[in-house]
Design a protein around this motif. Structure first.
Motif, mmCIF file in Angstrom:
data_model
loop_
_atom_site.group_PDB
_atom_site.id
_atom_site.type_symbol
_atom_site.label_atom_id
_atom_site.label_comp_id
_atom_site.label_asym_id
_atom_site.label_seq_id
_atom_site.Cartn_x
_atom_site.Cartn_y
_atom_site.Cartn_z
ATOM 1 N N ARG A 106 -1.854 30.550 103.517
ATOM 2 C CA ARG A 106 -2.297 30.901 102.158
ATOM 3 C C ARG A 106 -1.122 31.245 101.241
ATOM 4 N N VAL A 107 -0.195 30.288 101.124
ATOM 5 C CA VAL A 107 1.000 30.467 100.293
ATOM 6 C C VAL A 107 0.928 29.448 99.146
ATOM 7 N N PRO A 108 0.516 29.885 97.962
ATOM 8 C CA PRO A 108 0.356 28.960 96.831
ATOM 9 C C PRO A 108 1.620 28.163 96.493
ATOM 10 N N GLU A 109 2.779 28.755 96.636
ATOM 11 C CA GLU A 109 4.035 28.056 96.330
ATOM 12 C C GLU A 109 4.197 26.782 97.176
ATOM 13 N N LEU A 110 3.622 26.799 98.364
ATOM 14 C CA LEU A 110 3.754 25.658 99.277
ATOM 15 C C LEU A 110 2.622 24.644 99.133
ATOM 16 N N THR A 111 1.632 24.972 98.321
ATOM 17 C CA THR A 111 0.472 24.089 98.174
ATOM 18 C C THR A 111 0.220 23.644 96.737
ATOM 19 N N THR A 112 1.076 24.071 95.826
ATOM 20 C CA THR A 112 0.969 23.688 94.418
ATOM 21 C C THR A 112 1.960 22.564 94.165
#
Length: 162
Positions: A106-112
């Protein structure tokens, strides 16, 4: 007793920092072994998913390669290699590993797809991809005046040409 089976939350920043320190050691070994960083030219063969690096003394290094992402330094924006329109699908696998890791933790930086980013952070993210993919190193090339491509590479083959 049930709490023993709960997942421990990962300290993502510490994990990325450790990845970056590990990559620095690996890259230092490449510099010492085959003079990475002193190349005269490079090219990427997207059909073969390979990087070819040439040196003044005739040495040529070749390795499988994957694109982690691109950094536009003017805009300070990093675009992940997964689903990147300028990246061949065959060269997106290591970036996809980072996305899967980001979803899991759940790491937005890695999924955006596009994130604000410095060059140092782009190297840190590339180090994470290198670790997750168990790659042999990383490389950065300048694609356009303001754009750098960050890649991972696999087993290096060295040959000598005259």
């Amino acid at each position: 007793m049930l709490s023993l089976f709960k997942k421990k939350k990962i300290d993502i920043e510490a994990f990325i920092a450790d990845s970056y320190e590990g990559l620095k050691l690996v890259m230092d070994a490449h510099r010492k072994k085959w003079n990475l960083g002193e190349e005269k030219s490079w090219k990427v063969d997207e059909r073969e998913s390979r990087i070819i690096i040439s040196f003044v003394d005739g040495t040529v290094a070749s390795a499988p390669a994957q694109v982690v992402g691109t950094l536009n330094v003017k805009d300070a924006a990093f675009q992940w290699g997964w689903e990147h329109s300028a990246i061949a699908p065959s060269m997106q696998a290591h970036a996809a590993l980072v996305k899967a890791f980001g979803i899991k933790h759940r790491v937005p930086e890695l999924t955006t797809q596009i994130i604000p980013c410095t060059e140092k952070r782009a190297w840190e993210l590339t180090a994470l991809a290198t670790l997750l993919a168990e790659a042999n190193g990383a490389y950065r090339v300048q694609a356009k005046q303001d754009t750098y491509v960050f890649m991972t590479f696999g087993e290096v083959s060295l040959s000598k040409h005259k």
